[in-house]
Design a protein around this motif. Structure first.
Motif, PDB file in Angstrom:
ATOM      1  N   THR A  49     -45.240  11.617  21.503  1.00 37.58           N
ATOM      2  CA  THR A  49     -45.228  10.186  21.225  1.00 37.58           C
ATOM      3  C   THR A  49     -46.362   9.781  20.285  1.00 37.58           C
ATOM      4  O   THR A  49     -47.347  10.507  20.107  1.00 37.58           O
ATOM      5  CB  THR A  49     -45.386   9.371  22.519  1.00 37.58           C
ATOM      6  N   VAL A  50     -46.196   8.589  19.697  1.00 39.88           N
ATOM      7  CA  VAL A  50     -47.247   7.872  18.977  1.00 39.88           C
ATOM      8  C   VAL A  50     -47.212   6.425  19.446  1.00 39.88           C
ATOM      9  O   VAL A  50     -46.170   5.762  19.313  1.00 39.88           O
ATOM     10  CB  VAL A  50     -47.055   7.941  17.448  1.00 39.88           C
ATOM     11  N   ASP A  51     -48.299   5.969  20.032  1.00 38.80           N
ATOM     12  CA  ASP A  51     -48.406   4.598  20.536  1.00 38.80           C
ATOM     13  C   ASP A  51     -47.266   4.261  21.492  1.00 38.80           C
ATOM     14  O   ASP A  51     -46.723   3.155  21.480  1.00 38.80           O
ATOM     15  CB  ASP A  51     -48.442   3.607  19.371  1.00 38.80           C
ATOM     16  N   GLY A  52     -46.883   5.248  22.289  1.00 43.58           N
ATOM     17  CA  GLY A  52     -45.829   5.041  23.278  1.00 43.58           C
ATOM     18  C   GLY A  52     -44.425   5.217  22.752  1.00 43.58           C
ATOM     19  O   GLY A  52     -43.460   5.206  23.540  1.00 43.58           O
ATOM     20  N   ASP A  53     -44.243   5.381  21.441  1.00 43.65           N
ATOM     21  CA  ASP A  53     -42.911   5.551  20.864  1.00 43.65           C
ATOM     22  C   ASP A  53     -42.590   7.039  20.730  1.00 43.65           C
ATOM     23  O   ASP A  53     -43.399   7.799  20.183  1.00 43.65           O
ATOM     24  CB  ASP A  53     -42.828   4.903  19.484  1.00 43.65           C
ATOM     25  N   PRO A  54     -41.407   7.486  21.173  1.00 45.55           N
ATOM     26  CA  PRO A  54     -41.036   8.899  21.002  1.00 45.55           C
ATOM     27  C   PRO A  54     -40.929   9.249  19.523  1.00 45.55           C
ATOM     28  O   PRO A  54     -40.420   8.471  18.719  1.00 45.55           O
ATOM     29  CB  PRO A  54     -39.668   8.994  21.690  1.00 45.55           C
ATOM     30  N   VAL A  55     -41.436  10.412  19.171  1.00 45.18           N
ATOM     31  CA  VAL A  55     -41.361  10.891  17.784  1.00 45.18           C
ATOM     32  C   VAL A  55     -40.944  12.350  17.797  1.00 45.18           C
ATOM     33  O   VAL A  55     -40.985  13.029  18.830  1.00 45.18           O
ATOM     34  CB  VAL A  55     -42.718  10.741  17.049  1.00 45.18           C
ATOM     35  N   ARG A  56     -40.550  12.836  16.639  1.00 49.54           N
ATOM     36  CA  ARG A  56     -40.230  14.261  16.461  1.00 49.54           C
ATOM     37  C   ARG A  56     -40.987  14.721  15.224  1.00 49.54           C
ATOM     38  O   ARG A  56     -40.566  14.477  14.097  1.00 49.54           O
ATOM     39  CB  ARG A  56     -38.727  14.472  16.303  1.00 49.54           C
ATOM     40  N   ARG A  57     -42.103  15.358  15.433  1.00 46.97           N
ATOM     41  CA  ARG A  57     -42.969  15.766  14.327  1.00 46.97           C
ATOM     42  C   ARG A  57     -42.380  16.949  13.573  1.00 46.97           C
ATOM     43  O   ARG A  57     -41.796  17.850  14.159  1.00 46.97           O
ATOM     44  CB  ARG A  57     -44.360  16.157  14.839  1.00 46.97           C
ATOM     45  N   GLU A  58     -42.583  16.915  12.279  1.00 46.47           N
ATOM     46  CA  GLU A  58     -42.310  18.068  11.424  1.00 46.47           C
ATOM     47  C   GLU A  58     -43.583  18.344  10.642  1.00 46.47           C
ATOM     48  O   GLU A  58     -44.201  17.432  10.100  1.00 46.47           O
ATOM     49  CB  GLU A  58     -41.152  17.789  10.470  1.00 46.47           C
ATOM     50  N   GLY A  59     -43.995  19.610  10.596  1.00 40.22           N
ATOM     51  CA  GLY A  59     -45.235  19.941   9.900  1.00 40.22           C
ATOM     52  C   GLY A  59     -46.438  19.853  10.821  1.00 40.22           C
ATOM     53  O   GLY A  59     -46.318  19.796  12.039  1.00 40.22           O
ATOM     54  N   ILE A  60     -47.615  19.818  10.211  1.00 39.13           N
ATOM     55  CA  ILE A  60     -48.865  19.881  10.958  1.00 39.13           C
ATOM     56  C   ILE A  60     -49.461  18.487  11.125  1.00 39.13           C
ATOM     57  O   ILE A  60     -49.077  17.541  10.460  1.00 39.13           O
ATOM     58  CB  ILE A  60     -49.877  20.794  10.235  1.00 39.13           C
ATOM     59  N   GLU A  61     -50.434  18.401  12.040  1.00 40.61           N
ATOM     60  CA  GLU A  61     -51.264  17.212  12.192  1.00 40.61           C
ATOM     61  C   GLU A  61     -52.560  17.655  12.849  1.00 40.61           C
ATOM     62  O   GLU A  61     -52.556  18.481  13.764  1.00 40.61           O
ATOM     63  CB  GLU A  61     -50.579  16.142  13.037  1.00 40.61           C
ATOM     64  N   PHE A  62     -53.668  17.112  12.401  1.00 42.19           N
ATOM     65  CA  PHE A  62     -55.009  17.397  12.910  1.00 42.19           C
ATOM     66  C   PHE A  62     -55.535  18.772  12.475  1.00 42.19           C
ATOM     67  O   PHE A  62     -56.691  18.901  12.111  1.00 42.19           O
ATOM     68  CB  PHE A  62     -55.078  17.311  14.442  1.00 42.19           C
ATOM     69  N   LYS A  63     -54.721  19.829  12.529  1.00 42.36           N
ATOM     70  CA  LYS A  63     -55.223  21.176  12.250  1.00 42.36           C
ATOM     71  C   LYS A  63     -54.220  21.986  11.436  1.00 42.36           C
ATOM     72  O   LYS A  63     -53.014  21.913  11.681  1.00 42.36           O
ATOM     73  CB  LYS A  63     -55.539  21.913  13.551  1.00 42.36           C
ATOM     74  N   TRP A  64     -54.773  22.764  10.496  1.00 42.70           N
ATOM     75  CA  TRP A  64     -53.960  23.688   9.683  1.00 42.70           C
ATOM     76  C   TRP A  64     -53.840  25.023  10.420  1.00 42.70           C
ATOM     77  O   TRP A  64     -54.624  25.325  11.335  1.00 42.70           O
ATOM     78  CB  TRP A  64     -54.629  23.897   8.330  1.00 42.70           C
TER      79      TRP A  64
END
Length: 320
Positions: free
Chosen positions: A129-144
């Motif tokens: 989630t992001v801010d309580g909303d369901p999400v489906r991430r593609e790719g990286i975030e925060f760390k490579w």
């Protein structure tokens, strides 16, 4: 006796020759991983900045805005997801907490980021989630990923809830480390309102007035290529409220604008942390494999030398 010693040395040479690729191609992908219980705090600042004063509903210049970002490993949730995923999973509960110059909360956005502990690829599971909303991430975030490559990566933007390429822009030196510099520009995009703000705006009011929130940023990262960890990050960030005349007396109002940078003491802390972790990664991918290769060659040469000496004919002595 020499022949027995040469066989022992040959056995050790074969062992070290086999261990060299094993460390790099078998042990490293399994041993190098993000711990599930990691906790990290980073403080960023924008000095000066423009910030919306919610008491007057006008944008004002301020000396400083502080953003506190925390990443906390959720061990219990990672164990639950691992049972279904069949691989090592890390669950990070993160919080981006924005403070105004008076120390009061401006906004806070929680996230749950679920990813593979070895590759840093996203793992799609309930609770992402992001801010309580369901999400489906593609790719990286925060760390490579470990052993970051000189190429573009897909990077997830929490504001827009979408992924886009973040571009490799070259190799640089940062605080004595050779790092890869990445850059991404997010064009003006309509984004959701944060669920936690200094004032509450009812959804029916937003629908009636047509008030919308827009955002753009230029995102910059300096990445240690061995560990894949960011040693520095900056954003040139801007947010606006549009169609705001009914509530604020003008069509467009700046919510936040500033050049966000990591605070100096946190940069020093992150650089020290990366320098310690990169040694462990280099041991698995470089130092031990090359050491084992050299040892195997030396032992092989010594084994052949002893074998050659053992086969020399004995010297012939002249009769008395």
């Amino acid at each position: 006796m020499r022949r027995r010693a040469s066989l022992v040395l040959l056995s050790f040479a074969v062992f070290f020759a086999a261990m060299a690729p094993t460390m790099r191609w078998y042990a490293f992908p399994r041993l190098a991983k993000i711990p599930p219980n990691q906790y990290q705090e980073t403080v960023l600042e924008a000095k000066p900045a423009t910030l919306l004063d919610y008491s007057t509903l006008k944008a004002e210049k301020v000396d400083k805005i502080t953003i506190v970002q925390t990443l906390k490993g959720n061990v219990e949730e990672s164990k639950k997801i691992e049972r279904d995923a069949g691989r090592d999973v890390v669950v990070w509960d993160s919080l981006s907490y924005v403070l105004g110059p008076d120390g009061k909360m401006v906004s806070k956005i929680p996230e749950r980021y679920i990813f593979d502990a070895h590759t840093q690829d996203p793992v799609h599971a309930t609770g992402e989630t992001v801010d309580g909303d369901p999400v489906r991430r593609e790719g990286i975030e925060f760390k490579w990923p470990f052993l970051t490559e000189k190429r573009d990566y897909q990077y997830f933007d929490a504001q827009t809830r979408t992924s886009a390429p973040i571009h490799y822009k070259g190799t640089r030196t940062f605080r004595g480390l050779e790092v890869y510099y990445f850059e991404q520009t997010v064009p003006w995009t309509k984004v959701p309102m944060p669920k936690t703000m200094p004032i509450d705006i009812a959804p029916d009011v937003l629908a009636r007035t047509g008030l919308t929130r827009w955002y753009t940023t230029k995102r910059m990262f300096w990445i240690d290529p061995v560990t894949g960890a960011p040693v520095n990050g900056e954003e040139i960030h801007k947010e606006e409220l549009r169609n705001a005349r009914a509530l604020m007396g003008q069509d467009t109002v700046t919510v936040f604008e500033g050049h966000v940078k990591m605070r100096e003491d946190y940069i020093a802390y992150v650089v020290d942390l990366v320098e310690g972790n990169r040694l462990m990664v280099l041991m698995l991918v470089s130092y031990l494999p090359w050491t084992f290769t050299v040892l195997a060659l030396l032992l092989l040469a010594l084994s052949f030398w002893l074998e050659a000496r053992s086969r020399r004919p004995a010297p012939v002595t002249a009769p008395a």
